[in-house]
Design a protein around this motif. Sequence first.
Motif, PDB file in Angstrom:
ATOM      1  N   GLY A 569       0.778  -1.226   0.000  1.00  0.00           N
ATOM      2  CA  GLY A 569       0.000   0.000   0.000  1.00  0.00           C
ATOM      3  C   GLY A 569       0.807   1.272   0.000  1.00  0.00           C
ATOM      4  O   GLY A 569       0.237   2.363  -0.095  1.00  0.00           O
ATOM      5  N   GLU A 570       2.133   1.185   0.097  1.00  0.00           N
ATOM      6  CA  GLU A 570       2.982   2.368   0.083  1.00  0.00           C
ATOM      7  C   GLU A 570       3.682   2.492  -1.270  1.00  0.00           C
ATOM      8  O   GLU A 570       4.196   1.508  -1.806  1.00  0.00           O
ATOM      9  N   ILE A 571       3.727   3.705  -1.797  1.00  0.00           N
ATOM     10  CA  ILE A 571       4.375   3.948  -3.078  1.00  0.00           C
ATOM     11  C   ILE A 571       5.885   4.006  -2.855  1.00  0.00           C
ATOM     12  O   ILE A 571       6.391   4.913  -2.193  1.00  0.00           O
ATOM     13  N   THR A 572       6.581   3.034  -3.421  1.00  0.00           N
ATOM     14  CA  THR A 572       8.040   2.981  -3.264  1.00  0.00           C
ATOM     15  C   THR A 572       8.771   3.660  -4.415  1.00  0.00           C
ATOM     16  O   THR A 572       9.906   4.101  -4.247  1.00  0.00           O
ATOM     17  N   HIS A 573       8.111   3.750  -5.590  1.00  0.00           N
ATOM     18  CA  HIS A 573       8.718   4.386  -6.758  1.00  0.00           C
ATOM     19  C   HIS A 573       7.650   5.156  -7.513  1.00  0.00           C
ATOM     20  O   HIS A 573       6.543   4.650  -7.733  1.00  0.00           O
ATOM     21  N   ARG A 574       7.988   6.395  -7.895  1.00  0.00           N
ATOM     22  CA  ARG A 574       7.114   7.225  -8.725  1.00  0.00           C
ATOM     23  C   ARG A 574       7.877   7.611  -9.980  1.00  0.00           C
ATOM     24  O   ARG A 574       8.986   8.142  -9.901  1.00  0.00           O
TER      25      ARG A 574
END
Length: 601
Positions: A569-574
């Motif tokens: 649920g956490e964005i590790t790469h954008r």
Amino acid sequence: MRSVFLADVRSGIVPGKTRENIMATHDLIIRGGTIVDGTGAEPFEGDVAVSGGHISAIGKVSGKGIEEIDARGQVVTPGFVDIHTHYDGQATWGEAISPSSLHGCTTVIMGNCGVGFAPCRPEDHDRLIRLMEGVEDIPFPVLAEGLPWSWESFPDYLDFLSTRQFDTDIGAQLPHAALRVYVMGERGANREEASAEDIAAMKQLAKEAVIAGALGFSTSRTLNHRTSDGQPTPTLTASETELIGIAEGLKEANRGVLQFVSDFNDPQKEAAMLRRIVEASGRPLSVSLAQADVAPEGWRALLGAIETAMNDGLPMRAQVAPRPVGVLLGLELTMNPFSAHPSYAAIAKEPLAERVVALRDPAFREKLLSEEPASDNPFLKVMLRSFGKMFQLRDPVNYEPGPESTLEHMAKERGISPEAMALDLMLERDGHGVLYLPFLNYSQGSLEPIRAMMESRATLPGLSDGGAHVGMICDGSFTTTMLTHWARDRQRGPKLPIEFLVKRQTQDTAQWMGLHDRGVIAPGYRADLNVIDLANLKLHLPEVQYDLPAAGRRLMQRASGYTATILKGEITHRDGDPTGARPGRMVRGAQSLQTAAIAAE
């Protein structure tokens, strides 16, 4: 690229905006993407909602998310599960599990090929480092400086890793070489036959390892795996009795998979032995499968034997790569076509810029090109003169080049020798030019054999070797190749459906390792996800960076087009760049869907 993150929350939860005060009903909603759910079903448009680290809804999701991603025109997949990596050292000193995490991987499995760093007595630290250095091309100084050695037993190793956090989840397997040396000492390293007492001890330690959380056991039976001083791996000649004994340790624990790599000099005999190990232990077993130049059709017999075993109800699979296993050659890398030339050896340790100056000097160049490789290693001599299947790696990256792209063909067109052609190409970009030699899976200059392997029900995608071969091979980007080459770009043969490819790299690989909480986009599953701008997904040229311990060198390959990679649920790469989030942890043992739901609540 247009903005894809809504509600001005590019950096995550904006200060002052909680679920309560913006009336959010979910932590994250991915809106309007083409969902490829990992099951092999037809893609469909819809939303994906995430709450508490797991998928809470799919379809048309009402309400709001604390953060929302506009995925219209993009593909939403489960996070990729790579079952064949070598981050055993990197995971002890680093948190970014790159390059794999740059290519949509949210779970990686290390400890393959029988090499690793636990169990290990203090007096054997250097021995295991030399083995990893030789087998996986990770330099001794990097490992000597980077490894903290805060463990002895395999459960100790897992305990240490469980204190760390990463940008992917990590699972580990018990490596046979380390186990054998731990139990047998010098006898094990020298490949002496294990006694009944030795086997009983290895069996018990294997049982304890998988109970503690190892996902399996791995071993190597190939002469290609040697220590940095040339000795064969300790497991090369391990007897069937030894292998069955260890596998029975996993049987008693009722958990864990088996992973093998072998030369298969006698495919039928070796495959029959592997079958007997599975029959005796009941544990799933996978084995590396690739096309070798010495026997371009040999892979078919092995795959046929595994397909027969699978049809007979035995849990056996072959791990296959989606592109050639390619050795990269260059002035900044471990090898190049002149590595064994006396003139080059005289300047090999000079800084790159100084070598470039020397190699551009007409007199030095003439002398170098007049020499023959001064090496007694027949493999090295042949490989570094294989100009008929050596290519320039250039942008856009092409892993299925045609015969007109070989150095031999290019040299003939220019009226120069292949050696001169190789030198010219490596000197491009101020000495950063790279040559590509498909070492495996390209005997006939086509990926059709790989397509046949990938389409078999008895195979799994693997063999990326992420974290290894840091100066020679850069295949941690296999997952991106699955999408760019096979689903979108292939010209020299049929493509493969994206839903098939995603299923293979998510649900199939996850379930094989016993990770039933991930690999599918459905309510209750782990929120390990990718949002991918498939139309613009692109592999970049590999580059060298010096960010390992002891300022060690490694090849790195990046990609454009990963809009977001999400782990728990956490964005590790954008947009391909790390966010700094580290929700990844050590995965200890098999995981059930129920476990995921309970953990998320």
